[in-house]
Design an enzyme around this catalytic site. Structure first.
Site, mmCIF file in Angstrom:
data_model
loop_
_atom_site.group_PDB
_atom_site.id
_atom_site.type_symbol
_atom_site.label_atom_id
_atom_site.label_comp_id
_atom_site.label_asym_id
_atom_site.label_seq_id
_atom_site.Cartn_x
_atom_site.Cartn_y
_atom_site.Cartn_z
ATOM 1 N N ASP A 38 0.858 -1.193 0.000
ATOM 2 C CA ASP A 38 0.000 0.000 0.000
ATOM 3 C C ASP A 38 0.896 1.248 0.000
ATOM 4 O O ASP A 38 2.089 1.170 0.303
ATOM 5 C CB ASP A 38 -0.889 0.019 1.259
ATOM 6 C CG ASP A 38 -2.211 0.760 1.053
ATOM 7 O OD1 ASP A 38 -3.262 0.098 0.996
ATOM 8 O OD2 ASP A 38 -2.181 2.007 0.928
ATOM 9 N N VAL A 65 1.421 1.537 -6.654
ATOM 10 C CA VAL A 65 1.234 0.586 -7.763
ATOM 11 C C VAL A 65 1.415 1.223 -9.138
ATOM 12 O O VAL A 65 1.700 0.525 -10.107
ATOM 13 C CB VAL A 65 -0.152 -0.111 -7.732
ATOM 14 C CG1 VAL A 65 -0.264 -1.114 -6.609
ATOM 15 C CG2 VAL A 65 -1.293 0.897 -7.701
ATOM 16 N N TYR A 156 -13.582 7.706 -12.831
ATOM 17 C CA TYR A 156 -13.486 6.450 -12.057
ATOM 18 C C TYR A 156 -14.158 5.287 -12.801
ATOM 19 O O TYR A 156 -13.593 4.189 -12.893
ATOM 20 C CB TYR A 156 -14.112 6.637 -10.677
ATOM 21 C CG TYR A 156 -14.210 5.371 -9.875
ATOM 22 C CD1 TYR A 156 -13.066 4.751 -9.363
ATOM 23 C CD2 TYR A 156 -15.445 4.765 -9.625
ATOM 24 C CE1 TYR A 156 -13.161 3.576 -8.628
ATOM 25 C CE2 TYR A 156 -15.545 3.597 -8.884
ATOM 26 C CZ TYR A 156 -14.399 3.003 -8.390
ATOM 27 O OH TYR A 156 -14.485 1.836 -7.660
ATOM 28 N N THR A 191 -16.660 0.700 3.039
ATOM 29 C CA THR A 191 -15.257 0.730 3.468
ATOM 30 C C THR A 191 -14.960 2.120 4.035
ATOM 31 O O THR A 191 -15.806 3.014 4.003
ATOM 32 C CB THR A 191 -14.324 0.461 2.270
ATOM 33 O OG1 THR A 191 -14.578 1.474 1.284
ATOM 34 C CG2 THR A 191 -14.568 -0.899 1.673
HETATM 35 N N1 LIG Z 1 -15.897 0.647 -1.613
HETATM 36 C C1 LIG Z 1 -16.659 0.481 -2.678
HETATM 37 O O1 LIG Z 1 -17.867 0.793 -2.673
HETATM 38 C C2 LIG Z 1 -16.091 -0.123 -3.921
HETATM 39 C C3 LIG Z 1 -16.988 -0.554 -4.898
HETATM 40 C C4 LIG Z 1 -16.499 -1.131 -6.045
HETATM 41 C C5 LIG Z 1 -15.136 -1.275 -6.224
HETATM 42 N N2 LIG Z 1 -14.288 -0.824 -5.257
HETATM 43 C C6 LIG Z 1 -12.860 -1.003 -5.508
HETATM 44 O O2 LIG Z 1 -12.289 -1.704 -4.431
HETATM 45 C C7 LIG Z 1 -10.916 -1.353 -4.324
HETATM 46 C C8 LIG Z 1 -10.622 -1.001 -2.878
HETATM 47 O O3 LIG Z 1 -11.430 0.104 -2.504
HETATM 48 P P1 LIG Z 1 -11.870 0.374 -0.994
HETATM 49 O O4 LIG Z 1 -13.274 0.786 -1.026
HETATM 50 O O5 LIG Z 1 -11.450 -0.747 -0.124
HETATM 51 O O6 LIG Z 1 -11.057 1.708 -0.715
HETATM 52 P P2 LIG Z 1 -9.996 2.087 0.409
HETATM 53 O O7 LIG Z 1 -9.636 3.512 0.171
HETATM 54 O O8 LIG Z 1 -10.503 1.693 1.744
HETATM 55 O O9 LIG Z 1 -8.769 1.139 0.055
HETATM 56 C C9 LIG Z 1 -7.950 1.379 -1.073
HETATM 57 C C10 LIG Z 1 -6.514 1.170 -0.664
HETATM 58 O O10 LIG Z 1 -5.684 1.385 -1.813
HETATM 59 C C11 LIG Z 1 -4.567 2.156 -1.388
HETATM 60 N N3 LIG Z 1 -4.007 2.904 -2.497
HETATM 61 C C12 LIG Z 1 -4.502 4.011 -3.090
HETATM 62 N N4 LIG Z 1 -3.679 4.429 -4.056
HETATM 63 C C13 LIG Z 1 -2.644 3.553 -4.089
HETATM 64 C C14 LIG Z 1 -1.468 3.453 -4.878
HETATM 65 N N5 LIG Z 1 -1.180 4.349 -5.834
HETATM 66 N N6 LIG Z 1 -0.619 2.413 -4.652
HETATM 67 C C15 LIG Z 1 -0.869 1.522 -3.672
HETATM 68 N N7 LIG Z 1 -1.952 1.569 -2.876
HETATM 69 C C16 LIG Z 1 -2.834 2.575 -3.095
HETATM 70 C C17 LIG Z 1 -5.124 3.080 -0.322
HETATM 71 O O11 LIG Z 1 -4.109 3.625 0.511
HETATM 72 C C18 LIG Z 1 -6.080 2.166 0.413
HETATM 73 O O12 LIG Z 1 -5.454 1.493 1.478
HETATM 74 C C19 LIG Z 1 -10.685 -0.205 -5.310
HETATM 75 O O13 LIG Z 1 -10.081 -0.727 -6.479
HETATM 76 C C20 LIG Z 1 -12.078 0.284 -5.606
HETATM 77 O O14 LIG Z 1 -12.183 0.854 -6.879
HETATM 78 C C21 LIG Z 1 -14.723 -0.266 -4.113
#
Ligand SMILES: NC(=O)c1ccc[n+]([C@@H]2O[C@H](COP(=O)([O-])OP(=O)(O)OC[C@H]3O[C@@H](n4cnc5c(N)ncnc54)[C@H](O)[C@@H]3O)[C@@H](O)[C@H]2O)c1
Length: 254
Positions: A38, A65, A156, A191
């Site tokens: 992360d 990443v 997005y 989340t």
């Molecule tokens: N929460 C939702 O409703 C939802 C719905 C559909 C898809 N998603 C997808 O799920 C995944 C996780 O989302 P989440 O809701 O758990 O969000 P979150 O913000 O809780 O977790 C995302 C994590 O990715 C890390 N991150 C961000 N940029 C980064 C980078 N450049 N390099 C490495 N790490 C990085 C952040 O620090 C964080 O810990 C994402 O790909 C998001 O698009 C989330």
């Protein structure tokens, strides 16, 4: 997960919070060797402390990443420390909301760099180990926004279509090597990121409307997504590749 998958080496990107954290915890609890990566080092340290008594071993890697050297380092850590890269969960992402008029060129580039290029890079470096090994499983984290249009997701949403597209193309390309590539498409999951919407303009109304828009009548949890990721990565899903599995309380069924 099946018993044969429990000792696997799993790289989870974006593991410091949300879906990534729940996924890292699920694999560790089932005995996997987990490389948790992360940009958030405090969150990674907290995860590491919380997993100290889990069945599996854990290594943390701070990195971005979207940076090729960092993405490569995440994967190489798994190969060096644990001798293999069996599973990649390409989850790291940012979730900027905005309509097409609000979204700047910079905001487009940023989400494409993290959610798009970052997923490509981590898959690419993981596959550089999986292809010679003739085995492996990748689970990408797409979204309902990677399968259908939504309001206020002008950058997005297209970035999550990259996740869906990458999953399908890599699944076809890598099947001859015995490697499976699938994705989950979560609905709105409560989340840390989504919980913060409560403090953003229009956020509370958006959350209320999203809960109502899911036929099960609520938002999902990170654990509910992690369970499906665990299944797709396991031998129980041995004939599943190129699938983008909704974990969305029925949202896309409407
Ligand atoms: N929460 C939702 O409703 C939802 C719905 C559909 C898809 N998603 C997808 O799920 C995944 C996780 O989302 P989440 O809701 O758990 O969000 P979150 O913000 O809780 O977790 C995302 C994590 O990715 C890390 N991150 C961000 N940029 C980064 C980078 N450049 N390099 C490495 N790490 C990085 C952040 O620090 C964080 O810990 C994402 O790909 C998001 O698009 C989330």
């Amino acid at each position: 997960m099946s018993a044969s998958s429990t000792a696997r080496t799993v790289v989870v990107t974006g593991a410091a919070s949300g879906i990534g954290r729940a996924t890292a915890c699920l694999f560790a609890a089932r005995g996997a060797r987990v490389v948790a990566t992360d940009v958030n080092s405090d969150g990674l340290a907290d995860l590491e402390a919380g997993l100290s008594s889990a069945a599996g071993a854990i290594r943390i890697v701070h990195g971005d990443v979207s940076d090729p050297a960092d993405a490569r380092r995440m994967i190489e850590t798994a190969a060096r420390e644990f001798g293999a890269v069996d599973v990649l969960v390409a989850n790291a992402g940012i979730i900027p909301l905005g309509d097409v008029l609000e979204t700047s060129p910079g905001a487009w580039d940023e989400v494409m760099a993290v959610d798009g290029r970052g997923m490509f890079l981590t898959c690419k470096y993981a596959l550089s180990h999986m292809i010679p090994a003739g085995a492996g499983a990748i689970v990408c984290v797409s979204s309902i926004s990677g399968l259908a249009g939504q309001r206020r997701q002008a950058a997005y949403g297209p970035a999550k279509f990259v996740a869906t597209g990458l999953t399908k193309h890599l699944a076809v390309e890598c099947a001859p090597y015995g490697i499976r590539v699938n994705a989950v498409a979560p609905g709105t999951i409560l989340t840390e990121r989504v919980a913060r919407l409560k403090d953003e303009p229009g956020g509370p109304e958006y959350l209320e409307s999203m809960a109502a828009a899911h036929p099960l009548g609520r938002l999902g949890t990170a654990n509910e997504v992690a369970e499906v990721i665990g299944f797709l990565a396991s031998d129980a899903a041995s004939f599943v590749t190129g699938a983008v599995v909704p974990v969305d309380g029925g949202y896309l069924a409407q």
